[in-house]
Write a protein that holds these residues in place. Structure first.
Motif, mmCIF file in Angstrom:
data_model
loop_
_atom_site.group_PDB
_atom_site.id
_atom_site.type_symbol
_atom_site.label_atom_id
_atom_site.label_comp_id
_atom_site.label_asym_id
_atom_site.label_seq_id
_atom_site.Cartn_x
_atom_site.Cartn_y
_atom_site.Cartn_z
ATOM 1 N N SER A 156 10.570 30.529 -3.808
ATOM 2 C CA SER A 156 10.228 29.985 -2.498
ATOM 3 C C SER A 156 8.805 30.396 -2.110
ATOM 4 C CB SER A 156 11.201 30.512 -1.440
ATOM 5 O OG SER A 156 10.965 31.890 -1.199
ATOM 6 N N ALA A 157 8.265 29.723 -1.124
ATOM 7 C CA ALA A 157 6.929 30.057 -0.623
ATOM 8 C C ALA A 157 6.896 31.473 -0.065
ATOM 9 C CB ALA A 157 6.505 29.048 0.444
ATOM 10 N N GLU A 158 7.982 31.897 0.555
ATOM 11 C CA GLU A 158 8.061 33.250 1.116
ATOM 12 C C GLU A 158 7.977 34.304 0.009
ATOM 13 O OE1 GLU A 158 10.865 35.601 4.327
ATOM 14 O OE2 GLU A 158 11.821 34.139 3.021
ATOM 15 N N VAL A 159 8.682 34.080 -1.081
ATOM 16 C CA VAL A 159 8.654 35.008 -2.214
ATOM 17 C C VAL A 159 7.272 34.986 -2.868
ATOM 18 C CG1 VAL A 159 9.619 35.483 -4.508
ATOM 19 C CG2 VAL A 159 11.133 34.889 -2.605
ATOM 20 N N GLN A 160 6.685 33.823 -3.025
ATOM 21 C CA GLN A 160 5.352 33.718 -3.606
ATOM 22 C C GLN A 160 4.332 34.490 -2.772
ATOM 23 O OE1 GLN A 160 4.303 29.596 -4.150
ATOM 24 N NE2 GLN A 160 6.040 29.211 -5.505
ATOM 25 N N LEU A 161 4.424 34.385 -1.449
ATOM 26 C CA LEU A 161 3.501 35.092 -0.566
ATOM 27 C C LEU A 161 3.694 36.603 -0.686
ATOM 28 C CD1 LEU A 161 1.317 35.079 1.602
ATOM 29 C CD2 LEU A 161 3.127 34.811 3.312
ATOM 30 N N CYS A 162 4.932 37.045 -0.713
ATOM 31 C CA CYS A 162 5.230 38.471 -0.874
ATOM 32 C C CYS A 162 4.621 38.989 -2.169
ATOM 33 C CB CYS A 162 6.745 38.684 -0.842
ATOM 34 S SG CYS A 162 7.278 40.390 -1.108
ATOM 35 N N ARG A 163 4.812 38.270 -3.249
ATOM 36 C CA ARG A 163 4.292 38.701 -4.553
ATOM 37 C C ARG A 163 2.765 38.664 -4.587
ATOM 38 N NH1 ARG A 163 8.926 35.812 -8.315
ATOM 39 N NH2 ARG A 163 10.532 37.380 -7.869
ATOM 40 N N ALA A 164 2.163 37.673 -3.955
ATOM 41 C CA ALA A 164 0.702 37.602 -3.900
ATOM 42 C C ALA A 164 0.139 38.774 -3.097
ATOM 43 C CB ALA A 164 0.263 36.274 -3.280
ATOM 44 N N ASN A 165 0.805 39.133 -2.006
ATOM 45 C CA ASN A 165 0.364 40.282 -1.213
ATOM 46 C C ASN A 165 0.457 41.572 -2.020
ATOM 47 O OD1 ASN A 165 -0.256 38.799 1.082
ATOM 48 N ND2 ASN A 165 1.742 39.093 2.004
ATOM 49 N N LEU A 166 1.538 41.731 -2.786
ATOM 50 C CA LEU A 166 1.677 42.918 -3.625
ATOM 51 C C LEU A 166 0.576 42.980 -4.675
ATOM 52 C CD1 LEU A 166 5.527 43.150 -4.231
ATOM 53 C CD2 LEU A 166 4.103 44.709 -2.880
ATOM 54 N N GLU A 167 0.273 41.856 -5.291
ATOM 55 C CA GLU A 167 -0.775 41.822 -6.314
ATOM 56 C C GLU A 167 -2.133 42.167 -5.703
ATOM 57 O OE1 GLU A 167 -2.554 41.693 -9.935
ATOM 58 O OE2 GLU A 167 -0.427 41.729 -9.487
ATOM 59 N N ASP A 168 -2.395 41.654 -4.512
ATOM 60 C CA ASP A 168 -3.646 41.965 -3.816
ATOM 61 C C ASP A 168 -3.726 43.458 -3.491
ATOM 62 O OD1 ASP A 168 -6.128 41.295 -2.441
ATOM 63 O OD2 ASP A 168 -4.999 41.641 -0.582
ATOM 64 N N GLN A 169 -2.624 44.032 -3.010
ATOM 65 C CA GLN A 169 -2.601 45.447 -2.679
ATOM 66 C C GLN A 169 -2.807 46.310 -3.926
ATOM 67 O OE1 GLN A 169 1.022 46.350 -0.532
ATOM 68 N NE2 GLN A 169 0.727 44.593 0.803
ATOM 69 N N ARG A 170 -2.222 45.897 -5.033
ATOM 70 C CA ARG A 170 -2.299 46.669 -6.272
ATOM 71 C C ARG A 170 -3.734 46.859 -6.738
ATOM 72 N NH1 ARG A 170 -2.650 46.024 -11.504
ATOM 73 N NH2 ARG A 170 -2.790 43.771 -11.453
ATOM 74 N N THR A 171 -4.601 45.906 -6.430
ATOM 75 C CA THR A 171 -5.990 45.965 -6.880
ATOM 76 C C THR A 171 -6.895 46.714 -5.903
ATOM 77 O OG1 THR A 171 -6.507 43.831 -5.860
ATOM 78 C CG2 THR A 171 -5.734 43.799 -8.151
ATOM 79 N N GLN A 172 -6.367 47.096 -4.749
ATOM 80 C CA GLN A 172 -7.173 47.814 -3.762
ATOM 81 C C GLN A 172 -7.237 49.301 -4.091
ATOM 82 O OE1 GLN A 172 -5.379 46.959 0.019
ATOM 83 N NE2 GLN A 172 -5.777 44.773 -0.129
ATOM 84 N N THR A 173 -8.315 49.931 -3.662
ATOM 85 C CA THR A 173 -8.452 51.366 -3.883
ATOM 86 C C THR A 173 -7.529 52.133 -2.949
ATOM 87 O OG1 THR A 173 -10.276 51.493 -2.306
ATOM 88 C CG2 THR A 173 -10.854 51.163 -4.624
#
Length: 127
Positions: A18-35
């Motif tokens: 779902s779009a909700e799951v995709q957004l959650c996963r995209a947010n996690l991926e973005d956070q993972r790359t942050q310092t």
């Protein structure tokens, strides 16, 4: 509109996301790359309980100050969520918990309909 089907029958083993799951996963991926992010440490907030979809955290009661509000153990919540990892802490004032899980497990939890959001812990500095 162009429709492509695979030669093996449309890839029936693919996960419908779902779009909700995709957004959650995209947010996690973005956070993972942050310092300053803490590896394998996530705060998970759950949606409010409904009759058809109860929260995985037991309804809180008013305990004496300093005691866990729900009476639910970390191990019981881990089993309820089916995680490969552990629950470090069940929050008393919000419908959430801190989990020690890897990034793949966090992404998998995005698909749990009881999950509202997942955020990777980060280090901060004080003044």
């Amino acid at each position: 509109m162009l429709l492509l089907l695979s030669a093996c029958g449309g890839g029936g083993d693919e996960e419908v996301v779902s779009a909700e799951v995709q957004l959650c996963r995209a947010n996690l991926e973005d956070q993972r790359t942050q310092t300053n992010r803490v590896a394998n440490s996530y705060n998970v907030l759950f949606k409010p309980s409904t009759p058809s979809q109860p929260s995985p955290i037991w309804p809180p009661v008013r305990p004496p100050l300093g005691l866990v509000s729900s009476g639910q153990t970390n191990e019981q919540l881990a089993a309820e969520l089916g995680i490969r990892g552990k629950v470090r802490y069940i929050y008393d004032n919000i419908n959430g918990a801190n989990l020690q899980i890897d990034a793949n497990e966090a992404a998998r939890l995005c698909a749990d309909p009881r999950v509202s959001s997942i955020d990777q812990d980060q280090l901060t500095t004080g003044f």
